[in-house]
Design an enzyme around this catalytic site. Structure first.
Site, PDB file in Angstrom:
ATOM      1  N   ASN A   1     -48.766  28.439  -4.509  1.00  0.00           N
ATOM      2  CA  ASN A   1     -47.590  28.287  -3.604  1.00  0.00           C
ATOM      3  C   ASN A   1     -46.248  27.989  -4.242  1.00  0.00           C
ATOM      4  O   ASN A   1     -46.476  27.666  -5.711  1.00  0.00           O
ATOM      5  CB  ASN A   1     -47.799  27.153  -2.471  1.00  0.00           C
ATOM      6  CG  ASN A   1     -48.577  27.581  -1.223  1.00  0.00           C
ATOM      7  OD1 ASN A   1     -48.671  28.708  -1.121  1.00  0.00           O
ATOM      8  ND2 ASN A   1     -48.932  26.604  -0.507  1.00  0.00           N
TER       9      ASN A   1
ATOM     10  N   ARG B   1     -61.479  26.160   0.131  1.00  0.00           N
ATOM     11  CA  ARG B   1     -60.710  27.415   0.108  1.00  0.00           C
ATOM     12  C   ARG B   1     -61.847  28.536  -0.428  1.00  0.00           C
ATOM     13  O   ARG B   1     -61.455  29.716  -0.028  1.00  0.00           O
ATOM     14  CB  ARG B   1     -59.469  27.321  -1.016  1.00  0.00           C
ATOM     15  CG  ARG B   1     -58.394  26.466  -0.434  1.00  0.00           C
ATOM     16  CD  ARG B   1     -57.324  26.461  -1.313  1.00  0.00           C
ATOM     17  NE  ARG B   1     -56.272  27.531  -1.327  1.00  0.00           N
ATOM     18  CZ  ARG B   1     -55.452  28.194  -2.354  1.00  0.00           C
ATOM     19  NH1 ARG B   1     -55.459  27.050  -3.367  1.00  0.00           N
ATOM     20  NH2 ARG B   1     -54.829  28.842  -2.250  1.00  0.00           N
TER      21      ARG B   1
ATOM     22  N   ARG C   1     -52.776  38.356   8.822  1.00  0.00           N
ATOM     23  CA  ARG C   1     -53.543  37.004   8.139  1.00  0.00           C
ATOM     24  C   ARG C   1     -53.211  35.786   9.129  1.00  0.00           C
ATOM     25  O   ARG C   1     -52.078  35.537   9.731  1.00  0.00           O
ATOM     26  CB  ARG C   1     -52.526  36.777   6.889  1.00  0.00           C
ATOM     27  CG  ARG C   1     -53.078  37.865   5.699  1.00  0.00           C
ATOM     28  CD  ARG C   1     -52.325  37.544   4.660  1.00  0.00           C
ATOM     29  NE  ARG C   1     -52.682  38.559   3.365  1.00  0.00           N
ATOM     30  CZ  ARG C   1     -52.263  39.656   3.177  1.00  0.00           C
ATOM     31  NH1 ARG C   1     -51.790  40.275   4.212  1.00  0.00           N
ATOM     32  NH2 ARG C   1     -52.601  40.572   2.376  1.00  0.00           N
TER      33      ARG C   1
ATOM     34  N   ARG D   1     -60.338  40.283   9.043  1.00  0.00           N
ATOM     35  CA  ARG D   1     -59.167  40.847   8.943  1.00  0.00           C
ATOM     36  C   ARG D   1     -59.301  42.178   8.553  1.00  0.00           C
ATOM     37  O   ARG D   1     -58.658  43.176   9.016  1.00  0.00           O
ATOM     38  CB  ARG D   1     -58.188  40.060   7.847  1.00  0.00           C
ATOM     39  CG  ARG D   1     -56.838  40.689   8.014  1.00  0.00           C
ATOM     40  CD  ARG D   1     -55.977  39.522   6.993  1.00  0.00           C
ATOM     41  NE  ARG D   1     -56.284  39.866   5.583  1.00  0.00           N
ATOM     42  CZ  ARG D   1     -55.492  40.520   4.872  1.00  0.00           C
ATOM     43  NH1 ARG D   1     -54.734  41.462   5.366  1.00  0.00           N
ATOM     44  NH2 ARG D   1     -55.776  40.795   3.546  1.00  0.00           N
TER      45      ARG D   1
ATOM     46  N   PHE E   1     -57.598  21.795   7.056  1.00  0.00           N
ATOM     47  CA  PHE E   1     -56.866  23.105   7.287  1.00  0.00           C
ATOM     48  C   PHE E   1     -56.524  23.476   8.588  1.00  0.00           C
ATOM     49  O   PHE E   1     -55.104  23.760   9.073  1.00  0.00           O
ATOM     50  CB  PHE E   1     -57.236  24.003   6.335  1.00  0.00           C
ATOM     51  CG  PHE E   1     -56.317  25.185   6.203  1.00  0.00           C
ATOM     52  CD1 PHE E   1     -54.951  24.771   5.333  1.00  0.00           C
ATOM     53  CD2 PHE E   1     -56.643  26.389   6.497  1.00  0.00           C
ATOM     54  CE1 PHE E   1     -54.180  25.881   4.994  1.00  0.00           C
ATOM     55  CE2 PHE E   1     -55.525  27.638   6.122  1.00  0.00           C
ATOM     56  CZ  PHE E   1     -54.327  27.383   5.423  1.00  0.00           C
TER      57      PHE E   1
ATOM     58  N   HIS F   1     -49.741  33.060   6.373  1.00  0.00           N
ATOM     59  CA  HIS F   1     -49.137  33.987   5.397  1.00  0.00           C
ATOM     60  C   HIS F   1     -49.167  35.211   5.745  1.00  0.00           C
ATOM     61  O   HIS F   1     -49.312  36.030   5.095  1.00  0.00           O
ATOM     62  CB  HIS F   1     -49.831  33.737   3.754  1.00  0.00           C
ATOM     63  CG  HIS F   1     -49.669  32.685   3.321  1.00  0.00           C
ATOM     64  ND1 HIS F   1     -49.074  32.110   2.354  1.00  0.00           N
ATOM     65  CD2 HIS F   1     -50.812  31.358   3.382  1.00  0.00           C
ATOM     66  CE1 HIS F   1     -49.438  30.838   1.700  1.00  0.00           C
ATOM     67  NE2 HIS F   1     -50.416  30.397   2.624  1.00  0.00           N
TER      68      HIS F   1
END
Ligand code: HDD
Length: 679
Positions: free
Chosen positions: A146, A356, A70, A367, A159, A73
């Site tokens: 979080n 997001r 990732r 990924r 970000f 994270h």
């Protein structure tokens, strides 16, 4: 834990679980293999043959075992759980899993650090991810939160900048999983919107004792929407039943070498033991008409709604009751996405959330290698999936239909939308918000106060928490090379609190700043970790035993502590048996930082062992409870502690166990003056 198929998600996963018991070795094509230790060659010492399909397959499979980690994270740990709502919330939301108290919704949670790579240490100063996938009957709902309620940036377009600043520096990939370096602090000094988050990061919230003892926050303001389409603003909070507790910084530094898997191991071991972690889901609710009654903007993710202004309403509990069976298949391949929502929950225009909602699906395509990652068992909803999406890398389904478009007549008009059938039950309907305005690229003026809540956080801290924050600033800025950056950070701190700025300036060798910005004096006691639920249950106690320990004294105390749910490890100078106790760990393989408390139960024979003395001194330095049984005084004398706060002695038996258990449950004894104590 056995694959007992306890809920709908587990039953679904059971279809994919593979065990090798009693099987024979085959290639990926199912062909039996004669020998997997030797390549096919010409004669004993001759060349290897390209024809060897088993060799080639084995090497190819190995070459491609890794997938990209990732981008943030990367380091994480997962667990399955179950969620149940206390009472129907149907007046607020039509979400099925929040409307029926008899319904048990399967969940998967992944906890993580943010900056470190996949193999980095658990106990670093960082935010922790707390991402929950609810496998509801209406589709997957992901609450990707979080352990801090605020974020360092207000708009998702920043970000990349924030993450690039905190990640290892581009030239040399140093430092790993650390915020203590120039680029992060350069970003901070130039972006005052980070300041509230930075206060959290410098506090002990960034070094949780355990994933079981940390809060979770949805961060953004979301929306509940009921069956009539009425909206209510909502903030989500997870509250750990065991209370919120943290480590101390010096302990963290030592833990990184002693057990880089400290938080991962703790989660795994407690679930294996059956001590299932529990979290209460709470909400803060704000009526639509009250949107503008606060002195901050509800759409600003660098702000909290103080609990004293809008109290938490507990709505349900999640229990984590099962470890994954394969880390890669489950914890690594799980893909969260803030856009995975269900009827009854909707977004707001928080610009961080809006970004997001794009990022998470997008990142999985690299990924996890394509758009079909939702078909990976851990990601698969328990709700049926029917649409016209087809093909792509790693398609697992064999779609047996004549059409893949809507509307169609050839396929009987299926899959049919709610609009086609006129049956709106259980479909997602967007909240009908009125929006208008000019197209602009500008931060909302309602987002511009960057300091009031940073000050609120500082004002809410207990004395020991303030000391730890000042020390954290000094450690972090002490690792920054450019003095101009440190100076600018101190200038920022003046806006948070003059006293804080002065203490940091002094440590960094700057003249005291003229604090001209007055502190507003408000606080929110709920932000402090000073007053938490106390329990000795699942606390890890190191019991230092020597060959001369008196079993008649130690045995009953051990039993009494275990009876109260504490986990006691017998630690002795050697493995095997010490006195009459089976030894769990030998002293040189153990260290106090792995434990919550120390019970000195050894006699004179432990004193010559420097590790035993160090054990007690270090535990004292870190504020941990120390129990002293009769016969163990020589060890305490050798440790030469500068005080007796949180040191329990005098007697044995159940009364002693009770007093010691209370001292352990208090977590740390901050009234000790350990600044001058070297450990
Ligand atoms: Fe994020 C992963 C939490 C802002 C982009 N994020 C990720 C994870 C958590 C969070 C817990 C790990 C999920 C897992 O365990 O697989 N992120 C947050 C919170 C945020 C936040 C609480 C602010 C309130 N994130 C944020 C922004 C962006 C991203 C503003 C991009 C615009 N986050 C990602 C990502 C990740 C991710 C790049 C990396 C791996 C993944 O998504 O699956 O898409």
């Amino acid at each position: 834990m056995p694959a007992d198929g306890g809920n709908d998600k587990q039953r679904q996963l059971d279809q994919y679980r593979v065990r090798e018991d009693g099987t024979r070795y085959t290639t990926d094509q199912g062909t039996g293999v004669e020998d997997t230790d030797n390549s096919l060659s010409v004669g004993d010492r001759g060349p290897t043959l390209l024809e060897d399909f088993h060799l080639r397959e084995k090497i190819t499979r190995f070459d491609h075992e890794r997938i990209p980690e990732r981008v943030v994270h990367a380091r994480g740990s997962g667990a399955y759980g179950e969620f149940q709502v206390y009472e129907s919330l149907s007046e607020l939301t039509c979400a099925d899993f929040l409307s029926d108290p008899s319904l048990v919704t399967p969940t998967f949670v992944r906890f993580s650090t943010v900056a470190g790579e996949r193999g980095s240490s658990d106990t670093v100063r960082d935010v922790r991810g707390f991402a929950t996938k609810f496998y509801t009957r209406q589709g997957n709902y992901d609450l990707v939160g979080n352990n801090f309620p605020v974020f360092p940036i207000q708009d998702g377009i920043k970000f990349l900048d924030f993450v690039h600043s905190v990640k290892p520096e581009p030239r040399n990939q140093i430092p790993q999983a650390q915020s203590a370096h120039d680029t992060l602090w350069d970003f901070v000094q130039l972006q005052p919107e980070t300041m509230h988050f930075i206060m959290w990061l410098m506090s002990d919230r960034s070094i949780p004792r355990s994933y079981r003892m940390m809060q979770g926050f949805g961060v953004h303001t979301f929306r509940f929407v009921n069956a009539q389409g009425k909206g209510t603003f909502v903030k989500f909070h997870w509250r750990p039943k065991l209370g919120t507790y943290s480590l101390v910084w010096d302990e963290v530094l030592r833990l990184q070498g002693n057990d880089p898997d400290f938080n991962r191991r703790d989660l795994w071991d407690t679930i294996e033991r059956g001590d299932f972690p529990e979290y209460e889901l709470c909400v803060q609710l704000v009526a639509e008409e009250d949107e503008h009654k606060f002195d901050f903007d509800l759409l600003d993710s660098s702000k909290i709604i103080p609990e004293e202004e809008v109290p938490l309403r507990p709505i349900g509990t999640m229990v984590l009751n099962r470890n994954p069976q394969n880390f890669f298949a489950e914890t690594e391949q799980v893909a969260f996405c803030t856009a995975n929502i269900v009827p009854g929950i909707d977004f707001t225009n928080d610009p961080l959330l809006q970004a997001r909602n794009f990022s998470y699906l997008d990142t999985q395509i690299t990924r996890l290698g394509g758009p079909n990652h939702q078909q990976i068992p851990i990601n698969r909803p328990i709700a049926p999936v029917h649409n016209d999406h087809r093909d792509g890398f790693h398609q697992h389904m064999i779609h047996d239909s004549d059409t893949a478009y809507s509307k169609n007549s050839i396929g009987g008009g299926c899959p049919a939308t709610a609009a086609d059938t006129g049956n709106m039950e259980g479909v997602f309907r967007h909240y009908q918000e009125q929006v208008s305005g000019e197209v602009i690229r500008r931060r909302s003026p309602s987002f511009k106060d960057h300091y009031s809540q940073a000050t609120l956080f500082w004002n809410s801290m207990a004395g020991w928490e303030k000391t730890h924050i000042v020390n954290a600033f000094l450690f972090e800025l002490g690792h920054v090379e450019r003095r101009s950056i440190k100076e600018k950070v101190v200038e920022r701190l003046v806006n948070v609190d003059g006293d804080l700025a002065r203490q940091v300036a002094q440590g960094l060798g700057f003249p005291p700043p003229d604090a001209t910005v007055p502190n507003h004096g408000r606080s929110s006691p709920a932000l402090s970790m000073d007053d938490q639920p106390r329990s000795v249950a699942t606390r890890q106690i190191a019991v230092l035993v020597g060959d001369q320990s008196d079993s008649g004294v130690v045995g009953p105390v051990l039993e009494a502590l275990r009876g109260r749910g504490a986990i006691c490890d017998v630690i002795a100078p050697h493995e095997g048996t010490a006195a009459t106790f089976e030894v769990d760990k030998q002293l040189s393989a153990a260290t106090s930082v792995l434990y919550d408390a120390v019970l000195a139960a050894g006699g004179q024979d432990l004193v010559p062992d420097g590790y035993a003395v160090q054990f007690v001194r270090e535990a004292f330095k870190h504020g941990k409870a120390i129990g002293v049984l009769p016969g163990a005084e020589p060890l305490l004398e050798a440790a030469n502690l500068p005080g007796r706060q949180g040191v329990v002695d005098g007697g044995a038996g159940d009364d002693f166990a009770q007093r010691f258990a209370e001292a352990v449950a208090a977590h740390r004894h901050w009234d000790r003056d350990v600044a001058a104590f070297p450990a």
